[in-house]
Design a protein around this motif. Sequence first.
Motif, mmCIF file in Angstrom:
data_model
loop_
_atom_site.group_PDB
_atom_site.id
_atom_site.type_symbol
_atom_site.label_atom_id
_atom_site.label_comp_id
_atom_site.label_asym_id
_atom_site.label_seq_id
_atom_site.Cartn_x
_atom_site.Cartn_y
_atom_site.Cartn_z
ATOM 1 N N PRO A 46 123.428 -30.613 93.822
ATOM 2 C CA PRO A 46 123.222 -31.691 94.807
ATOM 3 C C PRO A 46 124.255 -32.638 95.335
ATOM 4 C CG PRO A 46 121.335 -31.147 93.728
ATOM 5 C CD PRO A 46 122.217 -30.600 92.748
ATOM 6 N N SER A 47 124.724 -33.052 93.916
ATOM 7 C CA SER A 47 125.737 -34.300 94.241
ATOM 8 C C SER A 47 126.994 -33.994 93.932
ATOM 9 C CB SER A 47 125.475 -35.216 92.885
ATOM 10 O OG SER A 47 125.485 -34.798 91.590
ATOM 11 N N VAL A 48 127.612 -32.601 94.266
ATOM 12 C CA VAL A 48 129.044 -32.225 94.017
ATOM 13 C C VAL A 48 129.508 -32.872 95.252
ATOM 14 C CG1 VAL A 48 130.560 -30.362 94.593
ATOM 15 C CG2 VAL A 48 128.736 -29.933 92.963
ATOM 16 N N VAL A 49 130.952 -33.463 94.745
ATOM 17 C CA VAL A 49 131.778 -34.069 95.685
ATOM 18 C C VAL A 49 133.277 -33.319 95.209
ATOM 19 C CG1 VAL A 49 133.255 -36.179 96.176
ATOM 20 C CG2 VAL A 49 130.541 -36.381 95.325
ATOM 21 N N LYS A 50 133.896 -33.014 96.340
ATOM 22 C CA LYS A 50 135.236 -32.427 95.829
ATOM 23 C C LYS A 50 136.296 -32.919 96.603
ATOM 24 C CE LYS A 50 133.837 -28.415 98.126
ATOM 25 N NZ LYS A 50 133.969 -26.887 98.660
ATOM 26 N N SER A 51 136.230 -33.989 97.184
ATOM 27 C CA SER A 51 137.491 -34.748 97.633
ATOM 28 C C SER A 51 137.910 -35.643 96.717
ATOM 29 C CB SER A 51 136.932 -35.614 98.876
ATOM 30 O OG SER A 51 135.981 -36.535 98.592
ATOM 31 N N ASN A 52 139.208 -35.885 96.534
ATOM 32 C CA ASN A 52 139.965 -36.661 95.565
ATOM 33 C C ASN A 52 139.773 -38.091 96.007
ATOM 34 O OD1 ASN A 52 141.153 -34.664 94.218
ATOM 35 N ND2 ASN A 52 143.174 -35.148 94.470
ATOM 36 N N ASP A 53 139.933 -38.975 94.801
ATOM 37 C CA ASP A 53 139.885 -40.476 94.959
ATOM 38 C C ASP A 53 141.485 -40.760 94.962
ATOM 39 O OD1 ASP A 53 137.400 -40.426 94.221
ATOM 40 O OD2 ASP A 53 137.384 -41.310 92.092
ATOM 41 N N LEU A 54 141.869 -40.831 96.492
ATOM 42 C CA LEU A 54 143.259 -40.925 96.687
ATOM 43 C C LEU A 54 144.021 -42.109 96.026
ATOM 44 C CD1 LEU A 54 143.004 -40.077 100.602
ATOM 45 C CD2 LEU A 54 143.646 -38.482 98.821
ATOM 46 N N ASN A 55 145.358 -41.665 95.636
ATOM 47 C CA ASN A 55 146.066 -42.656 94.980
ATOM 48 C C ASN A 55 145.697 -43.450 93.637
ATOM 49 O OD1 ASN A 55 148.001 -42.380 97.121
ATOM 50 N ND2 ASN A 55 147.224 -43.949 98.333
ATOM 51 N N THR A 56 144.837 -42.734 93.075
ATOM 52 C CA THR A 56 144.183 -43.429 91.900
ATOM 53 C C THR A 56 145.083 -43.122 90.674
ATOM 54 O OG1 THR A 56 142.619 -41.504 91.624
ATOM 55 C CG2 THR A 56 141.695 -43.639 92.586
ATOM 56 N N GLN A 57 145.977 -41.639 91.014
ATOM 57 C CA GLN A 57 146.758 -41.253 89.820
ATOM 58 C C GLN A 57 148.070 -42.254 89.785
ATOM 59 O OE1 GLN A 57 149.334 -37.380 88.411
ATOM 60 N NE2 GLN A 57 147.246 -37.073 88.740
ATOM 61 N N ASP A 58 148.416 -42.481 90.890
ATOM 62 C CA ASP A 58 150.011 -43.291 91.181
ATOM 63 C C ASP A 58 149.432 -44.777 90.851
ATOM 64 O OD1 ASP A 58 151.135 -41.266 92.302
ATOM 65 O OD2 ASP A 58 150.807 -41.933 94.423
ATOM 66 N N ILE A 59 148.221 -45.158 91.083
ATOM 67 C CA ILE A 59 147.817 -46.551 90.650
ATOM 68 C C ILE A 59 147.712 -46.777 89.091
ATOM 69 C CG2 ILE A 59 145.773 -48.205 90.761
ATOM 70 C CD1 ILE A 59 145.508 -47.253 93.808
ATOM 71 N N GLY A 60 146.857 -45.859 88.505
ATOM 72 C CA GLY A 60 146.762 -45.532 87.168
ATOM 73 C C GLY A 60 147.940 -45.672 86.193
ATOM 74 N N ARG A 61 149.189 -44.813 86.742
ATOM 75 C CA ARG A 61 150.486 -44.682 86.070
ATOM 76 C C ARG A 61 151.025 -46.063 86.129
ATOM 77 N NH1 ARG A 61 152.128 -39.579 84.829
ATOM 78 N NH2 ARG A 61 150.819 -37.726 85.926
ATOM 79 N N GLU A 62 151.067 -46.734 87.311
ATOM 80 C CA GLU A 62 151.807 -48.000 87.662
ATOM 81 C C GLU A 62 150.959 -49.042 86.771
ATOM 82 O OE1 GLU A 62 153.108 -51.042 91.305
ATOM 83 O OE2 GLU A 62 152.603 -48.894 91.796
ATOM 84 N N LEU A 63 149.728 -48.972 86.719
ATOM 85 C CA LEU A 63 148.949 -50.017 85.977
ATOM 86 C C LEU A 63 149.322 -49.996 84.612
ATOM 87 C CD1 LEU A 63 146.562 -52.157 85.854
ATOM 88 C CD2 LEU A 63 145.137 -50.035 85.228
ATOM 89 N N ALA A 64 149.391 -48.676 84.059
ATOM 90 C CA ALA A 64 149.851 -48.611 82.737
ATOM 91 C C ALA A 64 151.445 -49.156 82.476
ATOM 92 C CB ALA A 64 150.021 -47.319 82.063
ATOM 93 N N ASP A 65 152.274 -48.994 83.386
ATOM 94 C CA ASP A 65 153.697 -49.547 83.122
ATOM 95 C C ASP A 65 153.420 -51.184 83.273
ATOM 96 O OD1 ASP A 65 154.524 -47.092 82.838
ATOM 97 O OD2 ASP A 65 155.225 -46.733 85.100
ATOM 98 N N LYS A 66 152.615 -51.521 84.075
ATOM 99 C CA LYS A 66 152.524 -53.171 84.358
ATOM 100 C C LYS A 66 152.068 -53.787 83.018
ATOM 101 C CE LYS A 66 154.337 -53.600 88.412
ATOM 102 N NZ LYS A 66 154.854 -52.284 88.588
ATOM 103 N N ILE A 67 150.937 -53.083 82.524
ATOM 104 C CA ILE A 67 150.280 -53.436 81.081
ATOM 105 C C ILE A 67 151.224 -53.856 80.002
ATOM 106 C CG2 ILE A 67 148.660 -53.026 79.364
ATOM 107 C CD1 ILE A 67 146.729 -52.084 81.696
ATOM 108 N N MET A 68 152.169 -52.397 80.008
ATOM 109 C CA MET A 68 153.443 -52.645 78.942
ATOM 110 C C MET A 68 154.157 -53.937 79.070
ATOM 111 S SD MET A 68 154.909 -48.980 79.128
ATOM 112 C CE MET A 68 156.050 -49.004 77.987
ATOM 113 N N VAL A 69 154.464 -54.509 80.285
ATOM 114 C CA VAL A 69 155.115 -55.844 80.446
ATOM 115 C C VAL A 69 154.364 -56.926 79.679
ATOM 116 C CG1 VAL A 69 155.999 -57.301 81.929
ATOM 117 C CG2 VAL A 69 156.251 -54.945 82.397
ATOM 118 N N HIS A 70 153.122 -56.996 79.488
ATOM 119 C CA HIS A 70 152.487 -57.930 78.838
ATOM 120 C C HIS A 70 152.199 -57.804 77.541
ATOM 121 C CE1 HIS A 70 150.666 -59.458 82.783
ATOM 122 N NE2 HIS A 70 150.557 -58.373 83.104
#
Length: 283
Positions: A46-70
Amino acid sequence: MNITEPIFGSMNYSEYIPGHLPLIISIPHGGQLFPPEIPDRKKSHPSVVKSNDLNTQDIGRELADKIMVHFKGKRPYLVINNLGRSKIDVNRSIKEGVEGKDSITLVAWNDYHNFIKTAIKDVETSFGHGLLIDIHGHSHPEHFIEIGYTLSAETLSYSTSQINENPEIYSGSSIQALYNRKSNSIQFTDLIYGKTTSLGGRLQSYGYDTIPSHIHKHPLKDEKYFRGGYCVQIYGSRYAEHVIDAIQIELPRTLRIGNNEKRSNFILTLSESIAWFLREYYG
């Protein structure tokens, strides 16, 4: 900078980048691969969702890079699913996330979760405790950042004293291990919505409406809220033997879609907030 080569699962459908911090970032719903040989998932649940969470992969990768700076080039662990959500959902049980008995997606589901387990084991061995951040996106009309500790909207609506005085609440949360370590110096509600002591409070203080936080302690009636899905539930420390905490971060479309400058500014803020949280509670 500490450069770590990614490790790929079968057919490059999952990706793992080892880290040097007690922090794991997982991104389950941002995959951009839609191989035709893998059938689309059907609505067999009943709760199947098939649409992506748009841009979360780009956000996650950039987030990891920014955390490295700290942290002077030390990076978080990163676990990424590269398959589109119409093909697989790694934030569901294998029964719900994989359609039928297709061997390709069974392998991909297992690869993703084995990478998370590998990261958790490494963090446990190296640091003794740590944090998993699970990145998602939502389309709720309120446009809040929703932070999930596996506590329901109803539970969050209880008074501060009701929450703090009920051990079943903190023991049912995905940050039980953190609270157990800090309970002599801090109340549980401080960790979930304190102005200067919670991740939500930190983001809210930067001007990003966040639930739960000192301004928005709980969703109002009829407001939608994601409390934390499969990965946060099974890998977080709501199980007493787990020493890794888990937090689900749900990002609204207004921070993911459209304005690149706005998104980049937010990622900087999120990286600073997570870096603060890591230093404050994971040493």
